[in-house]
Write a protein that holds these residues in place. Structure first.
Motif, PDB file in Angstrom:
ATOM      1  N   ILE A 127       0.837  -1.209   0.000  1.00 36.66           N
ATOM      2  CA  ILE A 127       0.000   0.000   0.000  1.00 36.66           C
ATOM      3  C   ILE A 127       0.871   1.258   0.000  1.00 36.66           C
ATOM      4  O   ILE A 127       0.695   2.151  -0.838  1.00 36.66           O
ATOM      5  N   MET A 128       1.820   1.328   0.950  1.00 37.56           N
ATOM      6  CA  MET A 128       2.652   2.527   1.097  1.00 37.56           C
ATOM      7  C   MET A 128       3.903   2.419   0.229  1.00 37.56           C
ATOM      8  O   MET A 128       5.036   2.442   0.716  1.00 37.56           O
ATOM      9  N   ASN A 129       3.695   2.311  -1.051  1.00 29.45           N
ATOM     10  CA  ASN A 129       4.841   2.273  -1.968  1.00 29.45           C
ATOM     11  C   ASN A 129       5.354   3.685  -2.220  1.00 29.45           C
ATOM     12  O   ASN A 129       4.720   4.683  -1.852  1.00 29.45           O
ATOM     13  N   LEU A 130       6.500   3.766  -2.866  1.00 34.02           N
ATOM     14  CA  LEU A 130       7.145   5.068  -3.082  1.00 34.02           C
ATOM     15  C   LEU A 130       6.269   6.017  -3.888  1.00 34.02           C
ATOM     16  O   LEU A 130       6.194   7.221  -3.578  1.00 34.02           O
ATOM     17  N   CYS A 131       5.607   5.508  -4.895  1.00 30.94           N
ATOM     18  CA  CYS A 131       4.761   6.359  -5.743  1.00 30.94           C
ATOM     19  C   CYS A 131       3.637   7.006  -4.942  1.00 30.94           C
ATOM     20  O   CYS A 131       3.355   8.204  -5.089  1.00 30.94           O
ATOM     21  N   LEU A 132       2.995   6.225  -4.077  1.00 29.36           N
ATOM     22  CA  LEU A 132       1.903   6.762  -3.271  1.00 29.36           C
ATOM     23  C   LEU A 132       2.427   7.810  -2.292  1.00 29.36           C
ATOM     24  O   LEU A 132       1.800   8.858  -2.095  1.00 29.36           O
ATOM     25  N   CYS A 133       3.573   7.533  -1.672  1.00 26.07           N
ATOM     26  CA  CYS A 133       4.146   8.471  -0.696  1.00 26.07           C
ATOM     27  C   CYS A 133       4.458   9.811  -1.355  1.00 26.07           C
ATOM     28  O   CYS A 133       4.116  10.878  -0.825  1.00 26.07           O
ATOM     29  N   VAL A 134       5.109   9.755  -2.508  1.00 20.94           N
ATOM     30  CA  VAL A 134       5.442  10.990  -3.239  1.00 20.94           C
ATOM     31  C   VAL A 134       4.167  11.696  -3.680  1.00 20.94           C
ATOM     32  O   VAL A 134       4.055  12.933  -3.590  1.00 20.94           O
ATOM     33  N   LEU A 135       3.182  10.925  -4.142  1.00 20.63           N
ATOM     34  CA  LEU A 135       1.912  11.505  -4.602  1.00 20.63           C
ATOM     35  C   LEU A 135       1.196  12.234  -3.461  1.00 20.63           C
ATOM     36  O   LEU A 135       0.677  13.347  -3.659  1.00 20.63           O
ATOM     37  N   LEU A 136       1.161  11.624  -2.273  1.00 27.46           N
ATOM     38  CA  LEU A 136       0.498  12.244  -1.127  1.00 27.46           C
ATOM     39  C   LEU A 136       1.150  13.574  -0.763  1.00 27.46           C
ATOM     40  O   LEU A 136       0.458  14.567  -0.486  1.00 27.46           O
ATOM     41  N   VAL A 137       2.471  13.597  -0.770  1.00 24.24           N
ATOM     42  CA  VAL A 137       3.187  14.836  -0.441  1.00 24.24           C
ATOM     43  C   VAL A 137       2.983  15.885  -1.525  1.00 24.24           C
ATOM     44  O   VAL A 137       2.739  17.069  -1.231  1.00 24.24           O
ATOM     45  N   MET A 138       3.053  15.476  -2.785  1.00 24.16           N
ATOM     46  CA  MET A 138       2.907  16.424  -3.890  1.00 24.16           C
ATOM     47  C   MET A 138       1.488  16.999  -3.949  1.00 24.16           C
ATOM     48  O   MET A 138       1.315  18.196  -4.212  1.00 24.16           O
ATOM     49  N   VAL A 139       0.490  16.163  -3.706  1.00 23.50           N
ATOM     50  CA  VAL A 139      -0.898  16.652  -3.694  1.00 23.50           C
ATOM     51  C   VAL A 139      -1.095  17.639  -2.539  1.00 23.50           C
ATOM     52  O   VAL A 139      -1.716  18.701  -2.711  1.00 23.50           O
ATOM     53  N   SER A 140      -0.566  17.300  -1.370  1.00 18.72           N
ATOM     54  CA  SER A 140      -0.659  18.203  -0.218  1.00 18.72           C
ATOM     55  C   SER A 140       0.013  19.536  -0.511  1.00 18.72           C
ATOM     56  O   SER A 140      -0.537  20.610  -0.211  1.00 18.72           O
ATOM     57  N   MET A 141       1.188  19.484  -1.123  1.00 19.18           N
ATOM     58  CA  MET A 141       1.914  20.706  -1.467  1.00 19.18           C
ATOM     59  C   MET A 141       1.173  21.519  -2.519  1.00 19.18           C
ATOM     60  O   MET A 141       1.091  22.759  -2.419  1.00 19.18           O
ATOM     61  N   SER A 142       0.606  20.850  -3.506  1.00 17.00           N
ATOM     62  CA  SER A 142      -0.108  21.546  -4.580  1.00 17.00           C
ATOM     63  C   SER A 142      -1.333  22.285  -4.041  1.00 17.00           C
ATOM     64  O   SER A 142      -1.576  23.459  -4.394  1.00 17.00           O
ATOM     65  N   ILE A 143      -2.106  21.611  -3.198  1.00 22.07           N
ATOM     66  CA  ILE A 143      -3.291  22.251  -2.612  1.00 22.07           C
ATOM     67  C   ILE A 143      -2.887  23.450  -1.771  1.00 22.07           C
ATOM     68  O   ILE A 143      -3.504  24.518  -1.824  1.00 22.07           O
ATOM     69  N   SER A 144      -1.816  23.293  -0.998  1.00 26.99           N
ATOM     70  CA  SER A 144      -1.335  24.384  -0.141  1.00 26.99           C
ATOM     71  C   SER A 144      -0.900  25.581  -0.974  1.00 26.99           C
ATOM     72  O   SER A 144      -1.216  26.735  -0.640  1.00 26.99           O
ATOM     73  N   ILE A 145      -0.166  25.335  -2.051  1.00 23.69           N
ATOM     74  CA  ILE A 145       0.309  26.422  -2.911  1.00 23.69           C
ATOM     75  C   ILE A 145      -0.858  27.133  -3.584  1.00 23.69           C
ATOM     76  O   ILE A 145      -0.889  28.377  -3.667  1.00 23.69           O
TER      77      ILE A 145
END
Length: 251
Positions: free
Chosen positions: A102-120
């Motif tokens: 479940i917690m593969n690298l792609c998902l981890c990066v995606l979660l951080v990038m989505v969080s950053m995008s919404i914040s920006i």
């Protein structure tokens, strides 16, 4: 405190980067949180220290607007990262056999990038809204950094729409994050209590202890700042509460 914040968080990032045993989702999110703390501190404290040193409290309008936007971005991002870390703990404890899947690298990066995008996006949105405000008197902010609510108090424009936007975004994203954290930890506690081994229970709670401490400090001080600014007319008390939230907590 500023040096302790920068050096402490840099040491965390360097330690995780140099130790292959720490290349796990939990430490990846921890590095993201450390980077966010560094960024938030750098957007506020250096200018404050310069103002104290030269005894000049002025700041350019563009610099103030930029600082306000950055504080919004990194504040939202920390809020999201804490919820993401709660999800990581939930998967690790409640679904241990499927954790690596479940917690593969792609998902981890995606979660951080989505969080950053919404914040920006919301940081830029708030900044654009402030650009359309007009000020009919000298801009003197009774604070040690430029904050969105202080901009709103100084304007002579109609701020109804901006206030609605601020409250909706704060309640929506803050509420979603808090609800998610509560949801995940309810399931974590339920799963831990069903464990037959006391050693397993202790290990599971130990894993969550530091994260729960950060969550408690983040939201307790955040609500403290909000309540103090709402119920008191003293800029000094609001500033003191904000120092704890933006400076002391980062250490």
């Amino acid at each position: 405190m500023y040096l302790a914040t920068i050096l402490g968080n840099l040491l965390i990032i360097l330690a995780v980067s140099n130790d292959s045993h720490l290349h796990t989702p939990m430490y990846f999110f921890l590095c993201s949180l450390s980077f966010n703390d560094i960024s938030l501190s750098r957007s506020i404290i250096p200018k404050m220290l310069v103002n104290i040193q030269v005894q000049d409290q002025s700041i350019t309008y563009s610099g103030c607007l930029t600082q306000s936007g950055l504080v919004i971005v990194f504040g939202y991002l920390e809020n999201f990262l804490l919820a993401v870390m709660a999800y990581d703990h939930y998967v690790a404890i409640c679904h241990p056999l499927r954790y690596t899947v479940i917690m593969n690298l792609c998902l981890c990066v995606l979660l951080v990038m989505v969080s950053m995008s919404i914040s920006i996006v919301f940081g830029l949105l708030h900044s654009v809204m402030v650009l359309h405000l007009s000020f009919c008197r000298a801009l003197e902010i009774p604070h040690f950094f430029c904050e969105l609510t202080q901009f709103i108090k100084l304007t002579c424009s109609d701020t109804l729409f901006l206030n609605i936007l601020v409250y909706i975004s704060s309640c929506m994203f803050g509420g979603v994050s808090i609800s998610g954290i509560i949801f995940f930890y309810v399931h974590i506690v339920s799963s831990v209590l069903r464990m037959p081994s006391s050693e397993g229970k202790h290990k599971a709670f130990s894993t969550c202890r530091s994260h729960l401490s950060v969550i408690s400090l983040f939201y307790a001080t955040g609500f403290g700042v909000y309540i103090s600014s709402s119920v008191t007319d003293s800029p000094r008390k609001t500033a003191v509460a904000s120092v704890v939230y933006t400076v002391v907590l980062r250490c």
